[in-house]
Design a protein around this motif. Sequence first.
Motif, mmCIF file in Angstrom:
data_model
loop_
_atom_site.group_PDB
_atom_site.id
_atom_site.type_symbol
_atom_site.label_atom_id
_atom_site.label_comp_id
_atom_site.label_asym_id
_atom_site.label_seq_id
_atom_site.Cartn_x
_atom_site.Cartn_y
_atom_site.Cartn_z
ATOM 1 N N PRO A 455 24.525 5.391 3.980
ATOM 2 C CA PRO A 455 25.409 6.554 4.134
ATOM 3 C C PRO A 455 25.657 7.227 2.774
ATOM 4 O O PRO A 455 25.574 6.542 1.737
ATOM 5 N N PRO A 456 25.967 8.491 2.757
ATOM 6 C CA PRO A 456 26.068 9.373 3.932
ATOM 7 C C PRO A 456 24.689 9.761 4.446
ATOM 8 O O PRO A 456 23.764 9.959 3.666
ATOM 9 N N TYR A 457 24.572 9.833 5.775
ATOM 10 C CA TYR A 457 23.281 10.111 6.383
ATOM 11 C C TYR A 457 23.019 11.626 6.390
ATOM 12 O O TYR A 457 23.740 12.388 7.035
ATOM 13 N N GLY A 458 21.981 12.018 5.646
ATOM 14 C CA GLY A 458 21.678 13.441 5.525
ATOM 15 C C GLY A 458 20.230 13.739 5.856
ATOM 16 O O GLY A 458 19.581 13.047 6.647
ATOM 17 N N ARG A 459 19.703 14.771 5.213
ATOM 18 C CA ARG A 459 18.344 15.224 5.506
ATOM 19 C C ARG A 459 17.308 14.173 5.138
ATOM 20 O O ARG A 459 16.309 13.999 5.845
ATOM 21 N N LEU A 460 17.538 13.455 4.006
ATOM 22 C CA LEU A 460 16.565 12.427 3.599
ATOM 23 C C LEU A 460 16.491 11.317 4.640
ATOM 24 O O LEU A 460 15.406 10.852 5.001
ATOM 25 N N PHE A 461 17.659 10.916 5.155
ATOM 26 C CA PHE A 461 17.683 9.882 6.192
ATOM 27 C C PHE A 461 16.904 10.344 7.419
ATOM 28 O O PHE A 461 16.106 9.605 7.991
ATOM 29 N N LYS A 462 17.156 11.612 7.844
ATOM 30 C CA LYS A 462 16.469 12.140 9.020
ATOM 31 C C LYS A 462 14.962 12.176 8.814
ATOM 32 O O LYS A 462 14.181 11.822 9.707
ATOM 33 N N THR A 463 14.546 12.563 7.613
ATOM 34 C CA THR A 463 13.119 12.635 7.324
ATOM 35 C C THR A 463 12.473 11.252 7.411
ATOM 36 O O THR A 463 11.394 11.073 7.999
ATOM 37 N N VAL A 464 13.153 10.257 6.826
ATOM 38 C CA VAL A 464 12.615 8.885 6.840
ATOM 39 C C VAL A 464 12.564 8.343 8.262
ATOM 40 O O VAL A 464 11.562 7.748 8.694
ATOM 41 N N MET A 465 13.629 8.559 9.064
ATOM 42 C CA MET A 465 13.665 8.058 10.440
ATOM 43 C C MET A 465 12.611 8.759 11.308
ATOM 44 O O MET A 465 11.961 8.122 12.152
ATOM 45 N N ASP A 466 12.443 10.068 11.072
ATOM 46 C CA ASP A 466 11.412 10.783 11.817
ATOM 47 C C ASP A 466 10.037 10.216 11.524
ATOM 48 O O ASP A 466 9.178 10.088 12.407
#
Length: 471
Positions: A455-466
């Motif tokens: 956290p905080p979950y942002g664009r980088l987190f979304k990119t990695v999860m995608d």
Amino acid sequence: MNTNNVYDSLKEIFEEQSLAFLKYGPPTLGSRKNALTRLEEEILLYKNEIAQAISSDFGHRSYHETLMTEIFVCIKTIHHTKKYLKKWMKPRRRPVPWYCRPGKAKIHYQPLGVVGIMSPWNYPFQLCIGPMIAAISAGNRVILKPSGRMPETGKIIEKIISKVFERNEVAVVSGSGVNDAFIQLPFNHLLYTGSTRIGKKVMRAASENLTPVTLELGGCSPVIVAKDFPVQKAVYSILTGKLFNAGQTCISANHAFIHESQVDQFVEYAVKAIKKMYSTALDNADYTNIVSKERYDNLRLLIEDAKSKGAKIIQPHEQELLQSNKRKILPTIIINTTPEMQVMKEEIFGPILPVISYDSIYDVIEKIEHNQRPLALYCFTYDQETIDTILRSTTSGGACINDTLLHFIQDDLPFGGVGHSGMGRYHGIHGFETFSNAKGVFYQSKVNIMGALRPPYGRLFKTVMDFFIGK
């Protein structure tokens, strides 16, 4: 001594070992190997007294059988353990997924603490010392409970153990009321070898302390002789295993499936083989006593029950029955058996071999699978397809192809039962692992990508999860 006093006495030994384990920690490789070396020296020094003690407890036990199954098996187990112990103790690398690299993963094996071992009467030295070797190799402290049926053997075990170990390392306990108190102790692991009935009791008691158990129990181990296999060769292998220790072996063949066209031939060769291996039976030093009058009487009843229900009883030494009152059961083959006979309903644990005729291997497989899962299964055939079919279609603790018993002495094969024939495995590295805590450890590297998942979950987190799981 009342029950509470027995438990308090055992608890004192247990706590003494537990405190020593905490104080001194895991023993080194060198100290474990030194202990095993001293144990080997004492076993060899007292080998004749071990044999005499076991024979005394049995009423008579073949000296040669004791050398093979009690002394030799223990010595070879020590040699194997010392040879590979350094390798077993090393942490073992495990693969790491790419997203955790360059981190590393390893399994560390550490001793559990205090291990309890309860051994049976049929192989009273080896089935006590063998599991202990595994527990010691893993770095544990041990309390041994030899069979109460074998008092002289228990004394020699205690004598040897006291010369090699301190009481806070390995202790031997015995006496009235000890069994019930022993299984109530909060061991870090408990191994029991014996009957399924008592095994259930051991497991219930162990559950109160969440003590993990290894149960080596009985089982009606079948032997199958396929039509392609030479009958005479099969007969000698089967009877060697069946008559060893007068059939008082948990993995001996309980009954034999013989093709219907070969039953007469099997019986003919069996009679010849018995007479060749044992020219006499009742007064033969190579032929072992039944351990007790209770067991002897039960085996006699099994034979009489089968005979009264139409079975044919074949005893090559039948004439000797009038010559001796020793506690020995003659080698016995039973044919024309039916499911109603008591000998077909229980583990025989004696020198009695029922023969069951069959038409199709698939009928044999169906019969085996409709009964409780056996400790061992034996198959005699040179046809690989038949071997594969039997091994794939049946479930047993272990198996041996074209011989009997010999899977037990393979140090690198796990030994144990399944279902009613037991749970857990030991022997070789499998015993080391049974008595160890396999601790998984991950070593994080200085540089890693996992910080992107915090956290905080942002664009980088979304990119990695995608990337990991897809959009």
